[in-house]
Design a protein around this motif. Structure first.
Motif, PDB file in Angstrom:
ATOM      1  N   ASN A   1      32.944  30.288  32.124  1.00 13.41           N
ATOM      2  CA  ASN A   1      31.745  30.387  31.297  1.00 13.41           C
ATOM      3  C   ASN A   1      30.591  29.792  32.092  1.00 13.41           C
ATOM      4  O   ASN A   1      30.570  28.588  32.377  1.00 13.41           O
ATOM      5  N   TYR A   2      29.641  30.637  32.481  1.00 10.56           N
ATOM      6  CA  TYR A   2      28.560  30.203  33.360  1.00 10.56           C
ATOM      7  C   TYR A   2      27.697  29.125  32.714  1.00 10.56           C
ATOM      8  O   TYR A   2      27.218  28.204  33.396  1.00 10.56           O
ATOM      9  N   MET A   3      27.505  29.219  31.404  1.00  6.06           N
ATOM     10  CA  MET A   3      26.695  28.211  30.729  1.00  6.06           C
ATOM     11  C   MET A   3      27.395  26.852  30.753  1.00  6.06           C
ATOM     12  O   MET A   3      26.781  25.831  31.072  1.00  6.06           O
TER      13      MET A   3
ATOM     14  N   SER B   1      27.324  25.403  34.279  1.00  4.17           N
ATOM     15  CA  SER B   1      25.990  24.904  34.627  1.00  4.17           C
ATOM     16  C   SER B   1      25.696  23.598  33.919  1.00  4.17           C
ATOM     17  O   SER B   1      25.175  22.649  34.522  1.00  4.17           O
TER      18      SER B   1
ATOM     19  N   THR C   1      20.422  24.687  25.101  1.00  7.21           N
ATOM     20  CA  THR C   1      21.319  25.638  25.760  1.00  7.21           C
ATOM     21  C   THR C   1      22.511  25.999  24.879  1.00  7.21           C
ATOM     22  O   THR C   1      22.849  27.177  24.716  1.00  7.21           O
TER      23      THR C   1
ATOM     24  N   PHE D   1      21.885  28.370  22.044  1.00  3.53           N
ATOM     25  CA  PHE D   1      21.322  29.664  22.471  1.00  3.53           C
ATOM     26  C   PHE D   1      19.856  29.800  22.034  1.00  3.53           C
ATOM     27  O   PHE D   1      19.396  30.860  21.619  1.00  3.53           O
TER      28      PHE D   1
ATOM     29  N   LEU E   1      24.376  36.240  31.907  1.00  2.00           N
ATOM     30  CA  LEU E   1      23.383  36.089  30.860  1.00  2.00           C
ATOM     31  C   LEU E   1      24.019  36.121  29.478  1.00  2.00           C
ATOM     32  O   LEU E   1      23.520  35.467  28.546  1.00  2.00           O
TER      33      LEU E   1
ATOM     34  N   ASP F   1      26.745  34.736  28.660  1.00  2.00           N
ATOM     35  CA  ASP F   1      27.210  33.375  28.389  1.00  2.00           C
ATOM     36  C   ASP F   1      26.079  32.478  27.897  1.00  2.00           C
ATOM     37  O   ASP F   1      26.336  31.449  27.254  1.00  2.00           O
ATOM     38  N   PHE F   2      24.838  32.849  28.187  1.00  2.00           N
ATOM     39  CA  PHE F   2      23.684  32.085  27.716  1.00  2.00           C
ATOM     40  C   PHE F   2      23.095  32.681  26.432  1.00  2.00           C
ATOM     41  O   PHE F   2      22.023  32.270  25.997  1.00  2.00           O
TER      42      PHE F   2
ATOM     43  N   VAL G   1      17.452  31.564  34.275  1.00  2.00           N
ATOM     44  CA  VAL G   1      18.840  31.106  34.239  1.00  2.00           C
ATOM     45  C   VAL G   1      19.384  30.888  35.650  1.00  2.00           C
ATOM     46  O   VAL G   1      19.990  29.850  35.947  1.00  2.00           O
TER      47      VAL G   1
ATOM     48  N   PHE H   1      19.519  27.083  36.420  1.00  2.00           N
ATOM     49  CA  PHE H   1      20.869  26.621  36.116  1.00  2.00           C
ATOM     50  C   PHE H   1      21.866  26.918  37.238  1.00  2.00           C
ATOM     51  O   PHE H   1      22.533  26.020  37.740  1.00  2.00           O
TER      52      PHE H   1
END
Length: 467
Positions: free
Chosen positions: A11-13, A16, A86, A89, A360, A362-363, A377, A381
């Motif tokens: 999960n990129y969010m 980060s 974050t 969302f 994106l 994931d955000f 992003v 991030f």
């Protein structure tokens, strides 16, 4: 299968935010080390006693402690704010709200929505961060004698800065988004070329058209100070075309000096807070640089500001000897060239990463993948580990540049006055003279004063032996 597919399960969010949180903890560890240094050294040691008296040291210590404590609380809040924004969302919700806003105005274009999003972000940021800024200016800085602004001036100045910043951002972002969409496989070249051209354009016009919106830059009149600075410039072939004094005292009692300009059009700017009453050529002049008329019996008003701070003429020349050392050794254009290669590489990497739709999503951007949000992003991030490393490298390089500029000033025979000017700047600005080694390594782009003075003395000794 692309090489990015290997990251499909992360999960990129969350990744980060994990790094951002780790970065916050590291910064907190460093600042707590510096806080302990300031707190434990209640009295000056022998080296510090050569810089300032005990009363000044006590003031500097209390000022530093208050700034550190305030900074810790503020950073905690900003970290929680970032996590909240974050994880909830909020960016996706604000993007949708910006779309609704422009639809209400009769528009549906992504470029217009992007600028509406930036405008709303700026307004929200101003409102949320206003209490912190007010406390810093009118409590911390005011308590220690540095704030010179009234509340009315503060709001006028802040709103003006917001307006100018928003205009510049709009002019930058709109063509940039269009180039990214239009440029195809080589968009990163066009995006880099545009940002470089735009940056140079702002650099060229800033001092003539933007800076005067906020401060008054008055040409230094004929005076011993002007003659001394012009002689210094001529001695090293520095192409000085204009010399200004800026009224920094209307905002703060902190002092500074700098030069700017390209090729044969160099200018030097002195803050009025840098000049003491013995060399300030602006004393006795009105706002237009004309001589004021004083009653015949008044022989002091025209000669003094009563501030009792600043540097003498010889010390100001020594400070500028250091600044011109940056010019002589190319400390402006060398980092600029390096940064352009880095920006080009980051745009190229952006082109690879932006194809990953999961990032994106994931955000919170599942249905839409707006270009502006991709930029925010990825650059804020995803690139945060790289940005952190480059920040540490930049601090190290800048410290090396400072030592080199000091050596240049010593080579001009300005070593003694450079030392005394640095001591005055430290005392006038209530800079705490002691620093934790690890903290200063990552945070001080300028070397701690004791290290700097020791290096100057060593260079002076080396120079005297070689003569």
């Amino acid at each position: 299968m692309g090489w990015l597919d290997m990251f499909d399960n992360i999960n990129y969010m969350h990744w980060s935010l994990g790094f951002v949180t780790a970065e916050f903890c590291w910064d907190l560890f460093l600042i707590l080390r510096q806080r302990r240094t300031v707190k434990d050294n209640r009295t000056p040691n022998d080296d510090v006693k050569k810089l300032m008296d005990e009363e000044t040291y006590k003031k500097a210590r209390l000022y530093s402690l208050e700034k550190i404590n305030f900074g810790i609380v503020k950073d905690f809040y900003h970290e929680l704010e970032l996590l909240g924004i974050t994880l909830s969302f909020f960016l996706a919700k604000l993007w949708n709200f910006s779309g609704q806003s422009i639809q209400y105005l009769g528009f549906t274009d992504e470029l217009i929505q992007s600028n509406m999003f930036l405008l709303q972000t700026t307004i929200l940021s101003f409102v949320v961060h206003l209490p912190w800024s007010l406390y810093s200016t009118f409590v911390v800085e005011e308590r220690h004698g540095f704030n010179k602004m009234t509340l009315g001036f503060y709001f006028k100045d802040t709103l003006k800065k917001m307006a100018v910043s928003q205009i510049i951002t709009t002019i930058l972002v709109t063509p940039l988004i269009w180039l990214i969409k239009w440029g195809g496989d080589y968009f990163f070249v066009y995006a880099w070329a545009f940002t470089f051209a735009f940056t140079m354009f702002i650099f060229f016009i800033y001092m003539d058209f933007i800076a005067p919106l906020f401060d008054k830059y008055t040409p230094v009149p004929e005076s011993p100070l002007r003659t001394a600075i012009e002689d210094l410039a001529k001695s090293i072939s520095f192409p000085l075309t204009k010399l200004y004094v800026v009224d920094g005292s209307k905002r703060s009692a902190h002092s500074n000096a700098f030069f700017y300009g390209f090729y044969k059009n160099k200018r030097i700017v002195l803050f009025d807070t840098l000049l003491d009453d013995t060399c300030n050529p602006m004393i006795g002049l009105d706002e237009d640089g004309n001589k004021r008329q004083f009653p015949a019996e008044d022989t002091t008003t025209a000669r003094t500001t009563g501030k009792g701070k600043g540097c003498s003429q010889e010390e100001v020349v020594a400070v500028l000897g250091h600044e011109l050392g940056h010019w002589y050794h190319g400390h402006v254009w060398k980092p600029m060239i390096l940064n352009q290669f880095l920006i080009l590489g980051m745009f190229y990497t952006f082109g690879i990463l932006v194809t990953n739709k999961k990032m994106l999503a994931d955000f919170g951007f599942v249905d839409e993948q707006p270009t502006l949000i991709s930029l925010l992003v990825i650059f804020q991030f995803i690139f945060s580990p790289f940005n952190r490393v480059m920040s540490a490298v930049s601090v190290y390089i800048t410290r090396c540049f400072e030592f080199q500029a000091d050596r240049f000033a010593v080579g001009l025979g300005l070593g003694e006055k450079l030392q005394s000017s640095l001591v005055k700047l430290v005392t006038d600005n209530l800079s705490f003279p002691l620093a934790d080694k690890l903290f200063s390594t990552f945070n001080y782009s300028h070397p701690p004063i004791l290290e700097r003075l020791a290096a100057i003395r060593a260079e002076m000794s080396k120079k005297s032996k070689s003569e």
